[in-house]
Design a protein around this motif. Structure first.
Motif, PDB file in Angstrom:
ATOM      1  N   UNK A   1      27.340  22.534   0.228  1.00  0.00           N
ATOM      2  CA  UNK A   1      28.318  22.429   1.305  1.00  0.00           C
ATOM      3  C   UNK A   1      29.269  23.624   1.235  1.00  0.00           C
ATOM      4  N   UNK A   2      30.244  23.648   2.135  1.00  0.00           N
ATOM      5  CA  UNK A   2      31.094  24.832   2.285  1.00  0.00           C
ATOM      6  C   UNK A   2      31.833  25.229   1.003  1.00  0.00           C
ATOM      7  N   UNK A   3      32.274  24.267   0.194  1.00  0.00           N
ATOM      8  CA  UNK A   3      32.979  24.622  -1.047  1.00  0.00           C
ATOM      9  C   UNK A   3      32.046  25.293  -2.048  1.00  0.00           C
TER      10      UNK A   3
ATOM     11  N   UNK B   1      21.211  22.637   2.748  1.00  0.00           N
ATOM     12  CA  UNK B   1      22.494  23.319   2.910  1.00  0.00           C
ATOM     13  C   UNK B   1      23.087  22.964   4.268  1.00  0.00           C
ATOM     14  N   UNK B   2      24.386  22.754   4.288  1.00  0.00           N
ATOM     15  CA  UNK B   2      25.095  22.490   5.531  1.00  0.00           C
ATOM     16  C   UNK B   2      25.642  23.811   6.068  1.00  0.00           C
ATOM     17  N   UNK B   3      25.332  24.107   7.337  1.00  0.00           N
ATOM     18  CA  UNK B   3      25.828  25.332   7.965  1.00  0.00           C
ATOM     19  C   UNK B   3      26.631  24.979   9.209  1.00  0.00           C
ATOM     20  N   UNK B   4      27.539  25.876   9.568  1.00  0.00           N
ATOM     21  CA  UNK B   4      28.431  25.634  10.694  1.00  0.00           C
ATOM     22  C   UNK B   4      28.258  26.637  11.821  1.00  0.00           C
ATOM     23  N   UNK B   5      27.272  27.545  11.692  1.00  0.00           N
ATOM     24  CA  UNK B   5      27.056  28.543  12.736  1.00  0.00           C
ATOM     25  C   UNK B   5      25.616  29.058  12.666  1.00  0.00           C
TER      26      UNK B   5
ATOM     27  N   UNK C   1      25.259  31.511   9.785  1.00  0.00           N
ATOM     28  CA  UNK C   1      25.018  30.848   8.510  1.00  0.00           C
ATOM     29  C   UNK C   1      23.581  30.318   8.440  1.00  0.00           C
ATOM     30  N   UNK C   2      23.051  29.854   9.566  1.00  0.00           N
ATOM     31  CA  UNK C   2      21.657  29.407   9.590  1.00  0.00           C
ATOM     32  C   UNK C   2      20.729  30.552   9.209  1.00  0.00           C
ATOM     33  N   UNK C   3      20.954  31.729   9.779  1.00  0.00           N
ATOM     34  CA  UNK C   3      20.139  32.910   9.427  1.00  0.00           C
ATOM     35  C   UNK C   3      20.151  33.149   7.921  1.00  0.00           C
ATOM     36  N   UNK C   4      21.323  33.071   7.323  1.00  0.00           N
ATOM     37  CA  UNK C   4      21.449  33.316   5.885  1.00  0.00           C
ATOM     38  C   UNK C   4      20.720  32.235   5.081  1.00  0.00           C
ATOM     39  N   UNK C   5      20.830  30.986   5.526  1.00  0.00           N
ATOM     40  CA  UNK C   5      20.159  29.883   4.829  1.00  0.00           C
ATOM     41  C   UNK C   5      18.641  30.031   4.909  1.00  0.00           C
TER      42      UNK C   5
ATOM     43  N   UNK D   1      25.804  21.411  11.260  1.00  0.00           N
ATOM     44  CA  UNK D   1      27.033  20.625  11.351  1.00  0.00           C
ATOM     45  C   UNK D   1      27.803  20.905  12.631  1.00  0.00           C
ATOM     46  N   UNK D   2      27.942  19.880  13.457  1.00  0.00           N
ATOM     47  CA  UNK D   2      28.723  19.955  14.694  1.00  0.00           C
ATOM     48  C   UNK D   2      28.247  21.046  15.648  1.00  0.00           C
ATOM     49  N   UNK D   3      26.935  21.276  15.728  1.00  0.00           N
ATOM     50  CA  UNK D   3      26.384  22.259  16.660  1.00  0.00           C
ATOM     51  C   UNK D   3      26.352  21.672  18.069  1.00  0.00           C
ATOM     52  N   UNK D   4      26.617  22.497  19.068  1.00  0.00           N
ATOM     53  CA  UNK D   4      26.452  22.087  20.462  1.00  0.00           C
ATOM     54  C   UNK D   4      24.961  21.957  20.757  1.00  0.00           C
ATOM     55  N   UNK D   5      24.617  21.325  21.865  1.00  0.00           N
ATOM     56  CA  UNK D   5      23.206  21.213  22.249  1.00  0.00           C
ATOM     57  C   UNK D   5      22.571  22.595  22.416  1.00  0.00           C
ATOM     58  N   UNK D   6      23.319  23.512  23.018  1.00  0.00           N
ATOM     59  CA  UNK D   6      22.807  24.873  23.200  1.00  0.00           C
ATOM     60  C   UNK D   6      22.533  25.533  21.860  1.00  0.00           C
ATOM     61  N   UNK D   7      23.455  25.384  20.913  1.00  0.00           N
ATOM     62  CA  UNK D   7      23.251  25.990  19.599  1.00  0.00           C
ATOM     63  C   UNK D   7      22.139  25.287  18.823  1.00  0.00           C
TER      64      UNK D   7
END
Length: 127
Positions: free
Chosen positions: A9-11, A37-41, A44-48, A59-65
């Motif tokens: 997670x983020x921490x 792994x939890x990503x917020x963008x 971050x997904x690319x890196x994961x 985490x909290x992605x819009x439908x478009x994302x």
């Protein structure tokens, strides 16, 4: 269970300085366990995906994302399982599933419940 995979997670990312660093530390600690792994963008997904994790929590992605994430994952050298998480309501399940993610976490199933007392007590009067 809480024993059969490693969840970053983020921490954890912050303490290691990057997603790549956090994944490397997790693999050193438990080389045989899958890494989630939890990503917020999307960045971050690319890196994961570049780090080769087995599952990514979006985490909290819009439908478009979510749709963009599915497309990025499809084109990745080593695609991961994708799970939509965070802020998911039951009414949103069909539209989230339509994005092509593999899994959806619905916290609303448990966090908005209220206890109900179903006990039944008998009172027996005397004579």
């Amino acid at each position: 269970g809480l024993f059969d995979a490693l969840l970053i997670k983020e921490n954890h990312i912050a303490s290691e300085g990057s997603i790549a660093g956090a994944v490397a530390a997790a693999r050193r600690a438990s080389p045989t366990l899958p890494v989630e792994i939890e990503v917020e963008s999307l960045t971050e997904l690319d890196a994961a995906l570049a780090a080769g994790v087995e599952r990514v929590l979006l985490d909290n992605f819009s439908l478009t994302d979510l749709e963009r994430a599915v497309a990025l994952n499809r084109d990745a050298a080593e695609p991961a399982e994708l799970e939509a998480s965070g802020g998911v309501e039951i009414d949103d399940l069909a539209s989230i599933a339509a994005t092509g993610v593999d899994f959806v976490s619905v916290g609303a199933l448990t966090k908005h419940l209220r206890a109900t007392d179903y006990s039944m007590r008998f009172e027996f009067g005397v004579g």
